[in-house]
Scaffold this active site. Sequence first.
Site, PDB file in Angstrom:
ATOM      1  N   GLN A  47      50.878  38.561  45.597  1.00 41.49           N
ATOM      2  CA  GLN A  47      51.529  38.869  47.020  1.00 41.49           C
ATOM      3  C   GLN A  47      52.951  38.106  47.161  1.00 41.49           C
ATOM      4  O   GLN A  47      53.545  38.680  48.015  1.00 41.49           O
ATOM      5  CB  GLN A  47      50.518  38.091  48.009  1.00 41.49           C
ATOM      6  CG  GLN A  47      49.166  38.410  48.053  1.00 41.49           C
ATOM      7  CD  GLN A  47      48.812  39.955  48.609  1.00 41.49           C
ATOM      8  OE1 GLN A  47      50.013  40.481  49.325  1.00 41.49           O
ATOM      9  NE2 GLN A  47      47.922  40.515  48.223  1.00 41.49           N
TER      10      GLN A  47
ATOM     11  N   ASP B  80      49.678  33.398  40.128  1.00 39.88           N
ATOM     12  CA  ASP B  80      49.073  34.721  40.697  1.00 39.88           C
ATOM     13  C   ASP B  80      50.275  35.016  41.450  1.00 39.88           C
ATOM     14  O   ASP B  80      50.229  34.514  42.762  1.00 39.88           O
ATOM     15  CB  ASP B  80      47.886  34.485  41.233  1.00 39.88           C
ATOM     16  CG  ASP B  80      47.446  35.897  41.865  1.00 39.88           C
ATOM     17  OD1 ASP B  80      48.334  36.898  41.751  1.00 39.88           O
ATOM     18  OD2 ASP B  80      46.208  35.971  42.393  1.00 39.88           O
TER      19      ASP B  80
ATOM     20  N   CYS C 176      38.332  39.633  48.959  1.00 43.75           N
ATOM     21  CA  CYS C 176      38.336  39.036  47.626  1.00 43.75           C
ATOM     22  C   CYS C 176      38.379  37.469  47.597  1.00 43.75           C
ATOM     23  O   CYS C 176      39.058  37.122  46.809  1.00 43.75           O
ATOM     24  CB  CYS C 176      38.913  39.600  46.522  1.00 43.75           C
ATOM     25  SG  CYS C 176      38.366  41.470  46.393  1.00 43.75           S
TER      26      CYS C 176
ATOM     27  N   HIS D  88      42.138  34.365  45.204  1.00 42.99           N
ATOM     28  CA  HIS D  88      41.639  35.679  45.118  1.00 42.99           C
ATOM     29  C   HIS D  88      40.465  35.426  43.907  1.00 42.99           C
ATOM     30  O   HIS D  88      40.593  34.946  42.940  1.00 42.99           O
ATOM     31  CB  HIS D  88      42.770  36.707  44.888  1.00 42.99           C
ATOM     32  CG  HIS D  88      42.291  38.216  45.025  1.00 42.99           C
ATOM     33  ND1 HIS D  88      41.472  38.654  43.734  1.00 42.99           N
ATOM     34  CD2 HIS D  88      42.338  38.972  45.737  1.00 42.99           C
ATOM     35  CE1 HIS D  88      41.328  40.018  43.939  1.00 42.99           C
ATOM     36  NE2 HIS D  88      41.541  40.160  45.114  1.00 42.99           N
TER      37      HIS D  88
ATOM     38  N   LYS E 213      51.179  46.908  44.095  1.00 36.05           N
ATOM     39  CA  LYS E 213      51.547  46.174  45.398  1.00 36.05           C
ATOM     40  C   LYS E 213      52.981  45.965  45.439  1.00 36.05           C
ATOM     41  O   LYS E 213      53.548  45.550  46.370  1.00 36.05           O
ATOM     42  CB  LYS E 213      50.904  44.838  45.252  1.00 36.05           C
ATOM     43  CG  LYS E 213      49.321  44.654  45.316  1.00 36.05           C
ATOM     44  CD  LYS E 213      48.910  43.167  45.433  1.00 36.05           C
ATOM     45  CE  LYS E 213      47.286  43.372  45.033  1.00 36.05           C
ATOM     46  NZ  LYS E 213      46.497  43.562  46.078  1.00 36.05           N
TER      47      LYS E 213
HETATM   48  N1  PMP Z   1      45.484  38.000  43.304  1.00 41.32           N
HETATM   49  C1  PMP Z   1      45.865  38.427  44.598  1.00 41.32           C
HETATM   50  C2  PMP Z   1      46.403  37.240  45.380  1.00 41.32           C
HETATM   51  C3  PMP Z   1      45.720  39.712  45.153  1.00 41.32           C
HETATM   52  O1  PMP Z   1      45.927  39.750  46.304  1.00 41.32           O
HETATM   53  C4  PMP Z   1      45.274  40.417  44.139  1.00 41.32           C
HETATM   54  C5  PMP Z   1      44.947  42.029  45.078  1.00 41.32           C
HETATM   55  N2  PMP Z   1      44.205  42.019  46.172  1.00 41.32           N
HETATM   56  C6  PMP Z   1      44.764  40.310  43.014  1.00 41.32           C
HETATM   57  C7  PMP Z   1      44.995  39.051  42.700  1.00 41.32           C
HETATM   58  C8  PMP Z   1      44.130  41.235  42.256  1.00 41.32           C
HETATM   59  O2  PMP Z   1      45.146  42.414  42.061  1.00 41.32           O
HETATM   60  P1  PMP Z   1      44.670  43.913  41.292  1.00 41.32           P
HETATM   61  O3  PMP Z   1      43.319  44.124  41.872  1.00 41.32           O
HETATM   62  O4  PMP Z   1      45.858  44.592  41.398  1.00 41.32           O
HETATM   63  O5  PMP Z   1      44.310  43.394  39.660  1.00 41.32           O
END
Ligand code: PMP
Length: 420
Positions: free
Chosen positions: A205, A202, A368, A125, A228
Amino acid sequence: MTLPFDVAAVRADFPILETEIDGQPLVYLDSGATSQKPRAVLDAEREFLERANSAVHRGAHTLAADATELFEDARITVAEFVGAEPEQLVWTSGATGGLNLIAGSLGYAGRLGEGDEIVVTEAEHHANLIPWQELAARTGARLRHIPVLDDGMLDMHAAADLIGERTKVVAFPHVSNVLGIVNPVAKLVTLARGVGALTVLDACQSAPHLALDLPASGVDLAVFSGHKIYGPYGIGALWGRDEVLEALPPFTTGGSMITTVSLDKAEYLPPPQRFEAGTQPVSQAVALAAAVRWLGGHDLDAARAHEALLETRMREGLRSIDGIRLLGDTDAAERIALQAFAVDGVHAHDVGQFLDSRGVAVRVGHHCAQPLHRRFGLTASVRASAAIHTTEEEIDTFLDAVSGVRGFFGVGASTAGARA
Ligand code: PMP
């Protein structure tokens, strides 16, 4: 109290699931972007604001003491959720905030320079990519990536070659937000530890779907987002090993993170407060703890078995529809119920709108993860992601809708009705 897993009871906790889209029941398959919130979370945040709202760690009055206790109790609850001690858990604005904190703090600490390497994956991401790009650009370090194979798995042979004595950081997703594949954390940790590199996980998910024991995972630092895991927006957490947090300087500075300040310099509190400058997301922390307690009130083994069923149904169903290409189509890995796909001849945005006309909410775009889409020759895909409240019938509604997409847009032969 642990209750047996019962999807109907779970659903009853989510007011938003009563929503209709153009007269059809909402089928929410966008939990990978943000989860819906159970009533317990909404109530916890409102109750805090109605009865205990006050600045934490500073007032001498009763409300301030109550708010501080609730805030620090929330830290204990969320830390327990990931197998950690409360002082190892730093509140952040989300995973993005946590990753920027880590990369920024390593930069401030002067821990990287010319000749050093940061290793990420091709499946990041952007939140776990751009902070490292910035750090590399500012320090002269080199950013390298572990490639993704055609089936979505990480190329672990390449990883073994890439991670070497120059590597200072290995940052990777526990589960890709596009591929849904659980990455081999232990193997990556072994490679990184072998060369003394710091590991950053990270867990955005994975946190909503898998049991996490961050200290036991072997990683040094990890992040996740509250929104999430059925919690509110604006809050997340960074977990770190004691000695790793201890050695990091603050990234943001200001009030609430100091012991003494003179006009020339400041002394800092130990972690986690050292990393929590300024007014904190207090009601959000309290509500995130409520989310974690709500989740922990279910039989999570049964919930995970339910989500595994959804995953298989979704992936096998998509596989059986003509003109669908799955991203990360492998049976060889553990997975979460999240699947991205492309529909031959139809743009992802059109697919999204068509599914919406059937009440089905999915995410479309690059999620993203532009480099990962580029790796598969795509600029966009459609992503369906389930949650603890998703039913098998909802997956079938989604699959039936997907079956009709190409016919609706006059591309190829429609397979509508092909699925029983
Ligand atoms: N890493 C991953 C794998 C994600 O799916 C996301 C959110 N789509 C993020 C980082 C970023 O999270 P946030 O926008 O809540 O900071």
